[in-house]
Motif scaffolding. Structure first.
Motif, mmCIF file in Angstrom:
data_model
loop_
_atom_site.group_PDB
_atom_site.id
_atom_site.type_symbol
_atom_site.label_atom_id
_atom_site.label_comp_id
_atom_site.label_asym_id
_atom_site.label_seq_id
_atom_site.Cartn_x
_atom_site.Cartn_y
_atom_site.Cartn_z
ATOM 1 N N ASP A 162 70.319 28.473 16.021
ATOM 2 C CA ASP A 162 69.958 27.828 17.291
ATOM 3 C C ASP A 162 68.945 28.638 18.098
ATOM 4 O OD1 ASP A 162 71.618 25.761 16.708
ATOM 5 O OD2 ASP A 162 73.260 26.402 18.016
ATOM 6 N N HIS A 163 68.799 29.916 17.773
ATOM 7 C CA HIS A 163 67.876 30.774 18.517
ATOM 8 C C HIS A 163 66.490 30.840 17.879
ATOM 9 C CE1 HIS A 163 71.501 33.093 20.399
ATOM 10 N NE2 HIS A 163 71.285 31.920 20.955
ATOM 11 N N HIS A 164 66.269 30.101 16.823
ATOM 12 C CA HIS A 164 64.960 30.061 16.183
ATOM 13 C C HIS A 164 64.223 28.788 16.611
ATOM 14 C CE1 HIS A 164 65.299 33.468 13.290
ATOM 15 N NE2 HIS A 164 66.595 33.261 13.511
ATOM 16 N N VAL A 165 63.053 28.946 17.185
ATOM 17 C CA VAL A 165 62.262 27.806 17.660
ATOM 18 C C VAL A 165 61.544 27.176 16.463
ATOM 19 C CG1 VAL A 165 60.484 27.050 19.277
ATOM 20 C CG2 VAL A 165 61.954 28.984 19.857
ATOM 21 N N PRO A 166 61.727 25.871 16.223
ATOM 22 C CA PRO A 166 61.192 25.256 15.003
ATOM 23 C C PRO A 166 59.675 25.104 14.950
ATOM 24 C CG PRO A 166 62.196 23.607 16.415
ATOM 25 C CD PRO A 166 62.524 24.930 17.021
ATOM 26 N N SER A 167 58.997 25.172 16.096
ATOM 27 C CA SER A 167 57.537 25.026 16.123
ATOM 28 C C SER A 167 56.917 26.223 16.830
ATOM 29 C CB SER A 167 57.141 23.730 16.830
ATOM 30 O OG SER A 167 57.677 23.703 18.146
ATOM 31 N N ALA A 168 55.593 26.355 16.742
ATOM 32 C CA ALA A 168 54.901 27.438 17.456
ATOM 33 C C ALA A 168 55.208 27.326 18.948
ATOM 34 C CB ALA A 168 53.406 27.351 17.205
ATOM 35 N N TRP A 169 55.405 28.464 19.616
ATOM 36 C CA TRP A 169 55.868 28.404 21.002
ATOM 37 C C TRP A 169 55.322 29.546 21.849
ATOM 38 C CZ3 TRP A 169 59.229 32.417 22.742
ATOM 39 C CH2 TRP A 169 59.665 33.287 21.725
ATOM 40 N N THR A 170 55.353 29.320 23.156
ATOM 41 C CA THR A 170 55.046 30.359 24.146
ATOM 42 C C THR A 170 56.260 30.497 25.044
ATOM 43 O OG1 THR A 170 54.026 28.735 25.624
ATOM 44 C CG2 THR A 170 52.558 29.927 24.123
ATOM 45 N N PRO A 171 56.597 31.698 25.462
ATOM 46 C CA PRO A 171 57.806 31.904 26.274
ATOM 47 C C PRO A 171 57.704 31.225 27.638
ATOM 48 C CG PRO A 171 56.506 33.914 26.153
ATOM 49 C CD PRO A 171 55.900 32.965 25.183
ATOM 50 N N ARG A 172 58.855 30.854 28.182
ATOM 51 C CA ARG A 172 58.870 30.175 29.467
ATOM 52 C C ARG A 172 58.867 31.147 30.642
ATOM 53 N NH1 ARG A 172 64.101 28.766 31.887
ATOM 54 N NH2 ARG A 172 65.771 29.968 30.903
ATOM 55 N N ARG A 173 58.741 32.437 30.376
ATOM 56 C CA ARG A 173 58.612 33.418 31.455
ATOM 57 C C ARG A 173 57.507 34.397 31.113
ATOM 58 N NH1 ARG A 173 63.590 37.794 30.973
ATOM 59 N NH2 ARG A 173 63.519 38.106 28.717
ATOM 60 N N ALA A 174 56.927 35.015 32.141
ATOM 61 C CA ALA A 174 55.815 35.946 31.950
ATOM 62 C C ALA A 174 56.245 37.402 32.076
ATOM 63 C CB ALA A 174 54.700 35.648 32.957
ATOM 64 N N TRP A 175 57.407 37.636 32.729
ATOM 65 C CA TRP A 175 57.856 38.999 32.965
ATOM 66 C C TRP A 175 59.335 39.134 32.619
ATOM 67 C CZ3 TRP A 175 54.140 42.473 34.353
ATOM 68 C CH2 TRP A 175 52.932 41.936 34.826
#
Length: 214
Positions: A162-175
């Motif tokens: 469940d902790h593996h993102v199935p597609s390319a991703w960018t984090p929802r936070r910057a810091w």
């Protein structure tokens, strides 16, 4: 390495070479594949409620095959004849599967735990001895969790599907806040990627959390 037979419960010392694994070795008496013997302080995912628990602190290891059941009874001043939504989810999660010898569960469900007077009349979930354990190879025996760093912020989290993102991703936070102690904590930049499909994301960085409203 020590391995336990899920059928007879005997523990055997096995020499496991590089590239090999314990499950490739059978019990000399039963011919059933051996399973690892859990050590204290290891972290596991409780198969009943899905929470992370620590063996020897918040969890126990079963010494016999058991099954999850729900018992009607009292709750406060009321009689309860149907499981609550949360209890129903736990029952559905296991769907009648046998929890085998060596399975680690939350201490809350410890079948041998000392209970207060009147507990047997209370409604709730119970782990009971399996009348028909069936084939030991089909028993559910959870493995110790492996912790790995989040691809974006390097925080260590359980390596679960469940902790593996199935597609390319960018984090929802910057810091992210790193360090321990009042004067050692600091804000550090989070790698914005984009990170490859299938990579590990912690709950704070996982972009799916935002879309799920969490």
């Amino acid at each position: 390495m020590n391995g336990r037979c899920p059928k007879c419960g005997e523990t055997h010392n096995v020499r496991v070479g590089r590239g090999d694994k314990l499950s490739n070795h059978d019990c000399p008496a039963c011919g059933v594949a051996l399973r690892g013997v859990a050590s204290g302080r290891g972290r596991y995912l409780c198969p009943v409620d899905g929470f992370v628990v620590t063996l020897g602190q918040t969890a126990v290891q079963l010494d016999r095959p058991m099954v999850l059941s729900w018992q009607p009874g009292t709750f406060g001043r009321w009689h309860v004849s149907e499981p609550s939504e949360l209890d129903a989810q736990c029952l559905q999660r296991l769907a009648g599967r046998i929890l085998g010898t060596g399975c680690v569960v939350s201490a809350h469900y410890d079948p041998d735990r000392d209970r207060p007077k009147g507990w047997t009349e209370q409604a709730g979930l119970r782990l009971i001895d399996a009348d028909d354990p069936g084939d030991p190879t089909a028993w559910l025996v959870n493995e110790r969790l492996v912790y790995r760093p989040c691809t974006a912020c390097t925080s260590r989290i359980p390596d679960l599907p469940d902790h593996h993102v199935p597609s390319a991703w960018t984090p929802r936070r910057a810091w992210a806040t790193k360090g321990r102690g009042q004067y050692r904590r600091a804000q550090v930049a989070v790698d914005q990627g984009p990170h490859p499909a299938g990579s590990l994301a912690c709950p704070d960085c996982d972009p799916r959390r935002r879309t799920a409203g969490r």
